[in-house]
Design a protein around this motif. Sequence first.
Motif, mmCIF file in Angstrom:
data_model
loop_
_atom_site.group_PDB
_atom_site.id
_atom_site.type_symbol
_atom_site.label_atom_id
_atom_site.label_comp_id
_atom_site.label_asym_id
_atom_site.label_seq_id
_atom_site.Cartn_x
_atom_site.Cartn_y
_atom_site.Cartn_z
ATOM 1 N N GLY A 55 0.814 -1.216 0.000
ATOM 2 C CA GLY A 55 0.000 0.000 0.000
ATOM 3 C C GLY A 55 0.846 1.263 0.000
ATOM 4 O O GLY A 55 0.542 2.228 -0.712
ATOM 5 N N SER A 56 1.918 1.243 0.771
ATOM 6 C CA SER A 56 2.753 2.452 0.817
ATOM 7 C C SER A 56 3.444 2.681 -0.536
ATOM 8 O O SER A 56 3.730 3.816 -0.911
ATOM 9 C CB SER A 56 3.765 2.380 1.970
ATOM 10 N N ASP A 78 1.101 4.642 -2.595
ATOM 11 C CA ASP A 78 1.149 6.064 -2.250
ATOM 12 C C ASP A 78 2.249 6.798 -3.001
ATOM 13 O O ASP A 78 2.228 8.021 -3.116
ATOM 14 C CB ASP A 78 1.342 6.242 -0.738
ATOM 15 N N TRP A 123 -0.254 -0.860 -7.448
ATOM 16 C CA TRP A 123 -1.685 -0.605 -7.701
ATOM 17 C C TRP A 123 -2.347 -1.804 -8.373
ATOM 18 O O TRP A 123 -3.506 -2.122 -8.119
ATOM 19 C CB TRP A 123 -1.877 0.655 -8.561
ATOM 20 N N THR A 149 -8.534 -4.544 6.913
ATOM 21 C CA THR A 149 -9.259 -3.332 6.531
ATOM 22 C C THR A 149 -8.309 -2.131 6.529
ATOM 23 O O THR A 149 -8.639 -1.086 5.994
ATOM 24 C CB THR A 149 -10.448 -3.035 7.483
ATOM 25 N N GLN A 150 -7.119 -2.331 7.089
ATOM 26 C CA GLN A 150 -6.127 -1.249 7.077
ATOM 27 C C GLN A 150 -5.653 -0.921 5.646
ATOM 28 O O GLN A 150 -5.117 0.144 5.402
ATOM 29 C CB GLN A 150 -4.927 -1.605 7.967
ATOM 30 N N TYR A 193 -7.794 -0.824 3.102
ATOM 31 C CA TYR A 193 -9.018 -0.500 2.350
ATOM 32 C C TYR A 193 -8.847 0.726 1.463
ATOM 33 O O TYR A 193 -9.433 0.816 0.380
ATOM 34 C CB TYR A 193 -10.200 -0.294 3.298
ATOM 35 N N LYS A 194 -8.043 1.654 1.918
ATOM 36 C CA LYS A 194 -7.753 2.866 1.153
ATOM 37 C C LYS A 194 -7.321 2.529 -0.282
ATOM 38 O O LYS A 194 -7.673 3.215 -1.229
ATOM 39 C CB LYS A 194 -6.630 3.581 1.903
ATOM 40 N N TRP A 195 -6.535 1.456 -0.447
ATOM 41 C CA TRP A 195 -6.038 1.072 -1.774
ATOM 42 C C TRP A 195 -6.910 -0.011 -2.414
ATOM 43 O O TRP A 195 -7.067 -0.064 -3.606
ATOM 44 C CB TRP A 195 -4.587 0.571 -1.652
ATOM 45 N N GLY A 255 -10.211 -0.624 -1.616
ATOM 46 C CA GLY A 255 -11.623 -0.267 -1.664
ATOM 47 C C GLY A 255 -12.162 0.140 -3.035
ATOM 48 O O GLY A 255 -13.176 -0.393 -3.484
#
Length: 326
Positions: free
Chosen positions: A225-226, A229, A236, A269-270, A272-274, A276
């Motif tokens: 995930g990082s 960012d 991705w 769920t940590q 989820y930002k990516w 979701g």
Amino acid sequence: MSSTMKSKVIGIDIGYIVTTIALVDIRGTILALDSFMTANYPQINSFVEQICERVVLLAEANGGFDTVRSVGVTAASANYKTGSIENAVNMPWKGEIPLALMLRDRLGLAVAVGNDAHGTALGEFSFGSAHGMENFVVISLGHGGVGSCFFSNGHPHLGCHGFAGEVGHTCVIKDGRQCTCGRKGCLEEYTSERGIIQTAREIMEESDEPSLMRSLPELTSMAIGSCCDQNDKMAWEVFRRTGYILGIGLANYASITNPEAIILTGEQTQVYKWLGPSMEESFEQHVFHNMRGKVKLVVSTLDNRERDVLGASALAWTVKEYSLFL
Ligand SMILES: [Zn+2]
């Protein structure tokens, strides 16, 4: 002794790593907490003894053991209908463990045992995002697996044998990855953290393109995930593929159960930002057309550990009061 004095319950959540014990009052307030490392007790008898000792100490230090009405326990592969843990894959104990019976005989109290997803859903129903809902699905996305519990008309649907909700072991890819359950292509092989890491490895092997993921000291879903960012294309792609498959799994679930909401819980769920955006897109694409845009996809806002032990305590209220000594 009057039974009206019994105003508290014990909730116990047995996790792969930590076992948490809580003394909880009738309003769902945690009065006292204790925990220990599950793996320190690989023998089931010593594990049960350890639980009982701590339950008695906790109760005696907080109003007395006589004020405890009943006990609720949640664990992976536990079955509310039999009161047993049945062939848990990642636990130190094998086979069938009659946990409710073992605890009842030692503590002299009524004991309810349910699986971890059942407890999580009860926690969300009583104290969280599902409060006031009659029909909903709770999904737990963990490191190793994906579990679920479905509430129908305000009650958990347990199924004929108590095994309902094994969404993690529904097939999403024909002849796909080997699952720990012995079959191939199960949802959790793609959408648990283990699955996400495996997808990242496969994507890196597919090409020689540069990616920040290649230089990560440890491949975890948060680390991937990082990289997103920092606009890493391959990172991705990991969440795009994962979200697409999870979206199909949840859309199938919703098409069968028509829930008001699907509540996502668990440590994963940590990310989820990516995860979701592609999950939501895939969900809307695959769900039955009459439900499109109508099923809420919600991420739980409760503290996972606290919610699960409260869920276990809510389970304790579902059994009739019982005492060996009456
Ligand atoms: Zn499986």
